[in-house]
Design an enzyme around this catalytic site. Structure first.
Site, PDB file in Angstrom:
ATOM      1  N   ASP A 129      -3.100   4.499  11.041  1.00 57.90           N
ATOM      2  CA  ASP A 129      -2.955   5.158   9.754  1.00 57.90           C
ATOM      3  C   ASP A 129      -1.817   4.393   8.930  1.00 57.90           C
ATOM      4  OD1 ASP A 129      -3.367   8.364  10.488  1.00 57.90           O
ATOM      5  OD2 ASP A 129      -2.770   7.095  12.293  1.00 57.90           O
TER       6      ASP A 129
ATOM      7  N   ASP B 294       1.984  -1.267   8.737  1.00 53.57           N
ATOM      8  CA  ASP B 294       2.407  -0.997   7.299  1.00 53.57           C
ATOM      9  C   ASP B 294       3.903  -0.310   7.429  1.00 53.57           C
ATOM     10  OD1 ASP B 294       1.206   1.201   8.914  1.00 53.57           O
ATOM     11  OD2 ASP B 294       1.937   2.384   7.088  1.00 53.57           O
TER      12      ASP B 294
ATOM     13  N   ASP C   4      -2.055  -1.376  13.837  1.00 55.48           N
ATOM     14  CA  ASP C   4      -1.914  -0.083  13.626  1.00 55.48           C
ATOM     15  C   ASP C   4      -3.225   0.480  13.046  1.00 55.48           C
ATOM     16  OD1 ASP C   4      -0.155   2.308  13.354  1.00 55.48           O
ATOM     17  OD2 ASP C   4      -0.271   1.536  11.036  1.00 55.48           O
TER      18      ASP C   4
END
Length: 222
Positions: free
Chosen positions: A16, A177, A14
């Site tokens: 961001d 995240d 991922d």
């Protein structure tokens, strides 16, 4: 290398909240967009809790906060276009790589892993951001939130990348995240690795039950 990478070929990241802390720049874009349409501007901490489902949803959440009701379609579109313009003008002004990200990406690439980037951020921002940090060439494949018909938590972007690169999902890892990363990874048959410091709408990432939680990206290569 961490034992969870044994037998793996593809590592998808991922963006961001995983590789970069982009909230400061995203918050500025949201604030300027809402100012342009005559609404109150949220704080950076509020924007942090809204990130993760793509730019359209980010703007919608900000408008809903400012209005206390869901925005009408015309306002949503105007604010979205304003956000894309303001954010796109300076997507790297305040954004930083998380500690260890640069070194870990290079170490994994040099070790022979195929790296992919799968984000819900609009595709047009991916190359400028990765180029700014000197890591674009490390990724064999990049997919944005508007690249395909579906985005995370759908497994489609992950399966698309695995199929395109001819790598089995069982030989692939999704590093993220948020619960969207873990849900997409699990549905695609990827091994899932989670980081606790990113953007998960205020919820502990443990609740998503990833295969592994690491406090830092450096643990992947230790």
């Amino acid at each position: 290398m961490h034992t969870i990478l044994q037998g793996k070929r593809l590592i998808a990241f991922d963006l961001d909240g995983t590789l970069i802390d982009s909230v400061p720049d995203l918050a500025v874009g949201v604030q300027r967009a809402l100012q342009e349409v005559g609404l109150a501007q949220p704080s950076e901490d509020q924007v942090r809790d809204w990130v993760g489902n793509g730019a359209q949803v980010l703007v919608e959440r900000a408008l809903t906060w400012a209005l206390n009701v869901a925005p009408e379609a015309a306002l949503q579109q105007n604010a979205y276009e304003a956000f894309m313009r303001h954010y796109g003008a300076a997507p790297n002004a305040l954004t930083k790589l998380y500690p260890g990200a640069f070194e870990v990406l290079h170490a994994l690439h040099e070790a022979g892993f195929v790296l992919a980037l799968i984000t819900n951020k609009p595709e047009r921002f991916i190359a400028p951001i990765l180029s700014h940090f000197g890591v674009l060439a490390l990724f064999t494949s990049t997919v944005g939130g508007d690249s395909l018909a579906e985005k995370k938590p759908s497994p489609l972007p992950l399966l698309h990348v695995a199929h395109t690169l001819d790598i089995a999902p069982s030989a692939s890892v999704m590093v993220g995240d948020s619960r969207h990363d873990i849900a997409a990874g699990r549905a695609a048959g990827f091994t899932t690795v989670a980081l606790p410091y990113g953007y998960n709408h205020g919820d502990p990432i443990e609740q998503s039950h990833p295969d592994l939680i690491v406090a830092s990206l450096r643990e992947l290569v230790s």
